[in-house]
Design a protein around this motif. Sequence first.
Motif, PDB file in Angstrom:
ATOM      1  N   SER A  50       4.118  13.301 -15.543  1.00 45.85           N
ATOM      2  CA  SER A  50       3.775  14.597 -16.463  1.00 45.85           C
ATOM      3  C   SER A  50       2.121  14.726 -16.179  1.00 45.85           C
ATOM      4  CB  SER A  50       4.357  14.843 -17.829  1.00 45.85           C
ATOM      5  OG  SER A  50       3.422  13.773 -18.572  1.00 45.85           O
ATOM      6  N   VAL A  51       1.081  15.761 -16.775  1.00 46.19           N
ATOM      7  CA  VAL A  51       0.178  15.853 -17.482  1.00 46.19           C
ATOM      8  C   VAL A  51      -0.197  15.015 -18.275  1.00 46.19           C
ATOM      9  CG1 VAL A  51      -2.063  17.323 -17.041  1.00 46.19           C
ATOM     10  CG2 VAL A  51      -0.058  18.445 -16.348  1.00 46.19           C
ATOM     11  N   TRP A  52      -1.158  13.799 -18.643  1.00 48.99           N
ATOM     12  CA  TRP A  52      -1.616  13.196 -18.883  1.00 48.99           C
ATOM     13  C   TRP A  52      -3.315  13.107 -18.982  1.00 48.99           C
ATOM     14  CZ3 TRP A  52      -0.095   8.842 -21.133  1.00 48.99           C
ATOM     15  CH2 TRP A  52       1.134   8.481 -21.209  1.00 48.99           C
ATOM     16  N   TRP A  53      -4.035  14.086 -20.043  1.00 48.66           N
ATOM     17  CA  TRP A  53      -5.159  13.791 -20.127  1.00 48.66           C
ATOM     18  C   TRP A  53      -6.279  13.001 -21.025  1.00 48.66           C
ATOM     19  CZ3 TRP A  53      -8.474  17.491 -18.894  1.00 48.66           C
ATOM     20  CH2 TRP A  53      -8.083  19.096 -18.253  1.00 48.66           C
ATOM     21  N   THR A  54      -7.332  12.905 -21.386  1.00 47.17           N
ATOM     22  CA  THR A  54      -8.328  12.413 -21.781  1.00 47.17           C
ATOM     23  C   THR A  54      -8.811  12.882 -22.172  1.00 47.17           C
ATOM     24  OG1 THR A  54      -9.973   9.812 -21.988  1.00 47.17           O
ATOM     25  CG2 THR A  54      -9.397  10.864 -20.221  1.00 47.17           C
ATOM     26  N   ARG A  80     -10.855  22.982 -19.696  1.00 47.08           N
ATOM     27  CA  ARG A  80      -9.632  22.183 -19.938  1.00 47.08           C
ATOM     28  C   ARG A  80      -8.404  22.266 -20.417  1.00 47.08           C
ATOM     29  NH1 ARG A  80     -12.629  18.528 -24.708  1.00 47.08           N
ATOM     30  NH2 ARG A  80     -14.334  17.280 -23.295  1.00 47.08           N
ATOM     31  N   ARG A  81      -8.231  23.829 -19.831  1.00 51.16           N
ATOM     32  CA  ARG A  81      -7.159  24.404 -20.078  1.00 51.16           C
ATOM     33  C   ARG A  81      -6.824  25.182 -18.521  1.00 51.16           C
ATOM     34  NH1 ARG A  81     -11.150  27.796 -22.988  1.00 51.16           N
ATOM     35  NH2 ARG A  81     -10.621  29.348 -20.732  1.00 51.16           N
ATOM     36  N   ARG A  82      -7.571  25.492 -17.813  1.00 48.44           N
ATOM     37  CA  ARG A  82      -6.968  26.432 -16.313  1.00 48.44           C
ATOM     38  C   ARG A  82      -7.090  25.432 -15.741  1.00 48.44           C
ATOM     39  NH1 ARG A  82     -11.466  30.935 -16.156  1.00 48.44           N
ATOM     40  NH2 ARG A  82     -12.607  29.254 -16.451  1.00 48.44           N
ATOM     41  N   GLY A  98      -4.149  23.983 -20.135  1.00 45.87           N
ATOM     42  CA  GLY A  98      -3.856  22.346 -19.878  1.00 45.87           C
ATOM     43  C   GLY A  98      -2.607  22.145 -19.844  1.00 45.87           C
ATOM     44  N   GLY A  99      -2.328  22.481 -19.328  1.00 47.51           N
ATOM     45  CA  GLY A  99      -0.710  22.826 -18.424  1.00 47.51           C
ATOM     46  C   GLY A  99       0.867  22.258 -19.507  1.00 47.51           C
ATOM     47  N   ARG A 100       0.866  23.228 -20.684  1.00 52.67           N
ATOM     48  CA  ARG A 100       1.540  23.274 -21.880  1.00 52.67           C
ATOM     49  C   ARG A 100       2.517  24.128 -21.324  1.00 52.67           C
ATOM     50  NH1 ARG A 100      -2.475  21.874 -24.632  1.00 52.67           N
ATOM     51  NH2 ARG A 100      -1.930  20.141 -26.289  1.00 52.67           N
ATOM     52  N   THR A 101       2.166  25.613 -20.482  1.00 51.62           N
ATOM     53  CA  THR A 101       2.955  26.262 -20.243  1.00 51.62           C
ATOM     54  C   THR A 101       2.371  26.936 -18.620  1.00 51.62           C
ATOM     55  OG1 THR A 101       1.656  28.649 -21.385  1.00 51.62           O
ATOM     56  CG2 THR A 101       3.570  27.550 -23.035  1.00 51.62           C
ATOM     57  N   TRP A 102       3.393  27.240 -18.202  1.00 52.84           N
ATOM     58  CA  TRP A 102       3.157  27.343 -16.552  1.00 52.84           C
ATOM     59  C   TRP A 102       3.210  29.117 -16.213  1.00 52.84           C
ATOM     60  CZ3 TRP A 102       0.296  23.851 -14.238  1.00 52.84           C
ATOM     61  CH2 TRP A 102       0.441  23.192 -14.312  1.00 52.84           C
ATOM     62  N   THR A 103       2.491  29.579 -15.054  1.00 54.88           N
ATOM     63  CA  THR A 103       3.044  31.073 -14.745  1.00 54.88           C
ATOM     64  C   THR A 103       3.233  30.930 -13.188  1.00 54.88           C
ATOM     65  OG1 THR A 103       1.717  31.872 -15.887  1.00 54.88           O
ATOM     66  CG2 THR A 103       2.313  33.104 -14.261  1.00 54.88           C
TER      67      THR A 103
END
Length: 167
Positions: A50-54, A80-82, A98-103
């Motif tokens: 999945s997408v991981w962020w730091t 950080r968002r797009r 940031g990867g929560r929802t997708w279009t």
Amino acid sequence: FGPSCGLLASRDRGGLWTQRAGPVRAAEPTVDDGRGGFVDRRAAWRLDGSVWWTFDGGARWAPVASVIGRALERGVFVDRRRGVFVTNAGWVVATRDGGRTWTYVLRGDVERLSAEGTVVYVTTASTVRVSPDGGVHWWAPGVGSGGARVRPSVAREGAARVIRLSG
């Protein structure tokens, strides 16, 4: 980032390095293949199931809960968002959170996905799409914002194709 060393972080501008993630196995794509990167001094992302962020330079990593996370193959975040990504089924998808929802953007055999600043370029075997704002809005060749004409030129540089826009 590096395929043989994993993710290393430094708190003193490169004097001392601490390993934060292990090396990439040979069968996995490297970060150069759209599997991770920094978006600013402290924030970085990585695809790992999945997408991981730091947001603290690599000290702590957290996954983003997303239904499509496991299907993501490669991509790019412009901040950080797009971001814009390609799924393993050939869909190009964009996120604004940031990867929560997708279009969904388009489907096709993606040859190249790249970004320069906030401008994202997607090239398939049959089309070119350009997003001036990190995947929020999309232009087809010859159509720009507010009716302005955009002329993409595609040139070869070595083994890669480079897309440039002129108004």
